[in-house]
Design an enzyme around this catalytic site. Sequence first.
Site, mmCIF file in Angstrom:
data_model
loop_
_atom_site.group_PDB
_atom_site.id
_atom_site.type_symbol
_atom_site.label_atom_id
_atom_site.label_comp_id
_atom_site.label_asym_id
_atom_site.label_seq_id
_atom_site.Cartn_x
_atom_site.Cartn_y
_atom_site.Cartn_z
ATOM 1 N N VAL A 120 16.057 -15.321 -59.727
ATOM 2 C CA VAL A 120 17.097 -14.377 -59.337
ATOM 3 C C VAL A 120 18.441 -14.989 -59.683
ATOM 4 O O VAL A 120 18.722 -16.136 -59.311
ATOM 5 C CB VAL A 120 17.036 -14.061 -57.833
ATOM 6 C CG1 VAL A 120 18.135 -13.072 -57.450
ATOM 7 C CG2 VAL A 120 15.664 -13.524 -57.454
ATOM 8 N N CYS A 121 19.260 -14.258 -60.409
ATOM 9 C CA CYS A 121 20.626 -14.688 -60.704
ATOM 10 C C CYS A 121 20.609 -16.070 -61.367
ATOM 11 O O CYS A 121 19.879 -16.308 -62.306
ATOM 12 C CB CYS A 121 21.455 -14.650 -59.413
ATOM 13 S SG CYS A 121 23.232 -14.742 -59.631
#
Length: 330
Positions: A120-121
């Site tokens: 994520v990210c």
Amino acid sequence: MPKAPRFPPTNRRVVEVLAFPSVKLLDVTGPIQVFASANAFMAQAGQETPYAIRVVAQAGDLVEASGGVELAAHPLSPTDAVIDTLVIAGGEGVAAAAADTALIDWVHERAKQSRRTASVCTGAFLLAASGMLDGRRAVTHWAFCAELAHRFPLVNVESDPIFIRDGDVWTSAGVTAGIDLALALVEEDLGRAVALAVARYLVVFLKRPGGQAQFSEFLSLQAAEDRFGALHDWISNHLADDLSLPVLATQAGMSERSFSRHYAESTGLTPARAIEKLRVEGARHLLSETRLPVKRISQRCGFGSEETMRRSFLRILDTTPQDYRARFTR
């Protein structure tokens, strides 16, 4: 409500979300809420819950996330323990995490054990450090795509997608994109009807329109600011003017041939493609910050007509000017 699929209890899927000091809170809790909501939906339908979810961290116990919120975490699992999905969160602490050789080794071995691995990210930096992104397409938060590509040249970084699947490895864009990714994982496991029910409950898109270019500046142009920053500033102030190759070359103080070659080397774009992007960028700001009619904006930004601007928005942002304004008007 859609009929939930049968999911035997012996097949509960272990989902581990890796956290670390200064992890971004929503990178952890966003995907977890998607999986937890899928569990709740299945339980409501009288089925066994499909996911066993836990947060893990190197130190175990409590991990301080962004905003000073403490997360309860389990110690890192043995690398050969049963796991279905490994999720690597991002955040300010990812640089330290990606420099920790013991943690990098754990991620590498745990990812090999899992059916699928996701980041994520900026969690993509830790996943890349483990070597799991070598030769794969990947994405991260738009503000860090250039850095990821520079630090890990074996990774094929793309700056626009909300998330990317390359084989059994998934990566997602910034922060809330972890929710989009988790919904896609649920859809893969349990079907569209269940994923859609979860999305409706969380009041989010199952598949949001457009890519993260809607939220970012144009990264390839920013990367060339040292050489062509003054030219880009001039273009931004003359979007409705003649911006043909001879005009641009003269403004840059180069021959047309030399300008075309050096510009493409610096930005990865032809001058015509860059002009289109800069015009879209100018229109984006006017759509979100003013109440000017779309027709006026198209003329002011050099598109000439609403239809031409609409086609450019669809090509670059995968959305229309009207939809962009509806989502981003202040």
